[in-house]
Design an enzyme around this catalytic site. Structure first.
Site, mmCIF file in Angstrom:
data_model
loop_
_atom_site.group_PDB
_atom_site.id
_atom_site.type_symbol
_atom_site.label_atom_id
_atom_site.label_comp_id
_atom_site.label_asym_id
_atom_site.label_seq_id
_atom_site.Cartn_x
_atom_site.Cartn_y
_atom_site.Cartn_z
ATOM 1 N N GLU A 16 42.678 33.858 44.361
ATOM 2 C CA GLU A 16 41.773 34.571 45.288
ATOM 3 C C GLU A 16 41.432 33.702 46.489
ATOM 4 O O GLU A 16 41.145 32.509 46.345
ATOM 5 C CB GLU A 16 40.505 34.972 44.532
ATOM 6 C CG GLU A 16 40.143 36.417 44.670
ATOM 7 C CD GLU A 16 41.176 37.387 44.127
ATOM 8 O OE1 GLU A 16 41.941 37.961 44.934
ATOM 9 O OE2 GLU A 16 41.223 37.588 42.907
ATOM 10 N N THR A 18 43.299 32.539 48.584
ATOM 11 C CA THR A 18 44.332 31.533 48.859
ATOM 12 C C THR A 18 45.285 32.031 49.951
ATOM 13 O O THR A 18 46.034 31.250 50.509
ATOM 14 C CB THR A 18 45.155 31.237 47.583
ATOM 15 O OG1 THR A 18 45.520 32.488 46.994
ATOM 16 C CG2 THR A 18 44.362 30.424 46.582
ATOM 17 N N LEU A 104 40.493 46.845 45.298
ATOM 18 C CA LEU A 104 41.807 47.293 44.820
ATOM 19 C C LEU A 104 42.709 47.740 45.971
ATOM 20 O O LEU A 104 43.674 48.467 45.777
ATOM 21 C CB LEU A 104 41.645 48.424 43.790
ATOM 22 C CG LEU A 104 40.776 48.080 42.570
ATOM 23 C CD1 LEU A 104 40.656 49.278 41.633
ATOM 24 C CD2 LEU A 104 41.345 46.880 41.806
ATOM 25 N N SER A 105 42.359 47.315 47.185
ATOM 26 C CA SER A 105 43.211 47.509 48.370
ATOM 27 C C SER A 105 43.363 48.951 48.836
ATOM 28 O O SER A 105 44.454 49.364 49.250
ATOM 29 C CB SER A 105 44.613 46.935 48.137
ATOM 30 O OG SER A 105 44.553 45.572 47.998
ATOM 31 N N SER A 106 42.276 49.713 48.806
ATOM 32 C CA SER A 106 42.389 51.091 49.290
ATOM 33 C C SER A 106 42.707 51.118 50.786
ATOM 34 O O SER A 106 43.468 51.969 51.252
ATOM 35 C CB SER A 106 41.110 51.867 48.989
ATOM 36 O OG SER A 106 39.997 51.221 49.571
ATOM 37 N N ASP A 151 47.271 41.789 50.179
ATOM 38 C CA ASP A 151 47.139 43.207 49.830
ATOM 39 C C ASP A 151 48.284 44.024 50.423
ATOM 40 O O ASP A 151 48.859 44.897 49.768
ATOM 41 C CB ASP A 151 45.814 43.771 50.359
ATOM 42 C CG ASP A 151 44.620 43.018 49.821
ATOM 43 O OD1 ASP A 151 44.818 42.145 48.957
ATOM 44 O OD2 ASP A 151 43.491 43.292 50.274
HETATM 45 C C1 GLA Z 1 40.857 40.742 50.206
HETATM 46 C C2 GLA Z 1 41.772 40.407 51.376
HETATM 47 C C3 GLA Z 1 42.957 39.563 50.914
HETATM 48 C C4 GLA Z 1 42.510 38.359 50.082
HETATM 49 C C5 GLA Z 1 41.497 38.780 49.020
HETATM 50 C C6 GLA Z 1 40.896 37.590 48.310
HETATM 51 O O1 GLA Z 1 41.502 41.577 49.317
HETATM 52 O O2 GLA Z 1 42.260 41.572 51.993
HETATM 53 O O3 GLA Z 1 43.716 39.159 52.024
HETATM 54 O O4 GLA Z 1 42.007 37.346 50.906
HETATM 55 O O5 GLA Z 1 40.447 39.550 49.564
HETATM 56 O O6 GLA Z 1 41.854 36.948 47.564
#
Ligand code: GLA
Length: 345
Positions: A16, A18, A104-106, A151
């Site tokens: 995370e 990173t 969760l990248s919506s 993501d």
């Molecule tokens: C969000 C960001 C990613 C990443 C995470 C943490 O999802 O969009 O780029 O930095 O947080 O790991």
């Protein structure tokens, strides 16, 4: 001609913060997903209707981002025009089962899906990696979230049931098969958050300060001993320590998962959570309690996943004990809820 594209949500198994510090990440596609239909228009209008979001938005390609739920869609169309994939606006309809504000990248799923739809409408041969890079630009430059590339790469490329070991510096990746004995279970803490609320940007700024202090763009590649020895501000040290140790945990996790050592992977998840809680300070007491109980109820390991300050945890659970585990955990945490699980076959 209308084009329809679907992209998955993703859970990050480990690694995370990173991805903007020169390190590795280990995300995996989920079965929750987002589907969008895009119909190019001749004029400058963008019409977005989204079930599960806030209804319909009428925007134009001249609009600046204004904190609206439809900003990612507008930014995507502007980016598609810049890439030569569209000539004007678009009519867009979206359906999503990815809970928003959950880590969760919506948002990445919406942007990647629209850029892929525009690519198909234009008959372009842009690669999925190029789509991911363009999607990150929409977040960074249009919406103003200084996120990394994890993501977008995960959503654009990874497939359900497997993890993606991604070097965020080179964008090289390989598929990591997940053990068939265990499920990766995603539980929502009941606390939502937004990457636009400023706390993500604050961590990015602190990492920039750490980069300046250590004279490197790759905090993740620092030797943890050098981080301890440096004469620097304590907050800067903690942020750098998280990046340097988390990056090493990603490598150790890839090795553990590839050799089927779920105990070792679980221990790394627990160490990752402690580092996010104490060094990166991106957790919340309710999430710490959920992670602790997930392990106490028998998960091999558990951790907060995503940008932090709310959202979901991910736990590695023996498949044979999973339903009992889940029932006990949710009974103890009535605000938490099951979202998805990766169950490799
Ligand atoms: C969000 C960001 C990613 C990443 C995470 C943490 O999802 O969009 O780029 O930095 O947080 O790991």
């Amino acid at each position: 001609m209308a084009v329809t594209v679907t992209s998955p949500g993703r859970v990050n198994l480990i690694g995370e913060h990173t991805d903007y510090n020169g390190g590795w990440v280990l995300p995996a596609a989920l079965s929750v997903s987002l589907t969008a239909t895009l119909m190019p228009r001749e004029d400058r209008r963008i019409s977005v209707s989204a079930r599960g979001y806030s209804g319909t938005a009428e925007r134009t390609i001249d609009d600046a981002a204004g904190g609206d739920w439809s900003d990612p869609a507008v930014g995507s169309i502007i980016e598609a025009i810049n890439l030569g994939l569209l000539k004007g606006g678009a009519d867009i309809s979206v359906q999503s089962s990815i809970p928003a504000g959950s880590g969760l990248s919506s948002s990445a799923a919406l942007v990647v899906t629209l850029l892929k739809a525009a690519r198909e409408a234009a008959g372009s041969s842009l690669s999925d990696t190029e789509i991911a890079v363009a999607a990150r630009r929409v977040e960074n430059d249009y919406i103003g979230v200084p996120c990394g590339i994890m993501d977008q790469m995960a959503v654009a490329i990874s497939k359900p049931g497997e993890a993606m070991a991604l070097d965020t510096s080179s964008l090289e990746y390989r598929v990591v098969a997940l053990p068939k004995t265990h499920d990766m279970v995603v539980i929502h803490s009941g606390k939502t958050r937004k990457l636009t609320d400023g706390r993500y940007a604050e961590r990015k700024e602190e990492c920039d300060a750490a980069k300046a202090a250590f004279g490197t763009n790759h905090l993740c590649l620092l030797d943890p001993e050098a981080v301890e020895a440096a004469d620097i501000d304590e907050t800067v040290r903690r942020r750098a320590r998280h990046c340097a140790t988390e990056h090493r945990r990603v490598h150790a996790s890839i090795e553990a998962l590839e050799s089927g050592d779920t105990c070792q992977f679980g221990a790394l998840m627990v160490a990752s959570h402690a580092s996010m809680r104490d060094d990166f300070e991106m957790s919340l007491p309710a999430i710490d309690a959920l992670v602790e109980d997930a392990v106490e109820q028998g998960a091999t390991g558990a951790r907060l996943t995503g940008g932090g300050f709310g959202g979901c945890i991910v736990a590695c659970v023996d498949r044979a004990k999973r339903s009992e585990w889940q029932e006990a955990l949710l009974a103890k945490h009535p605000k938490a809820r099951f979202v998805d699980a990766i169950t490799p076959e």
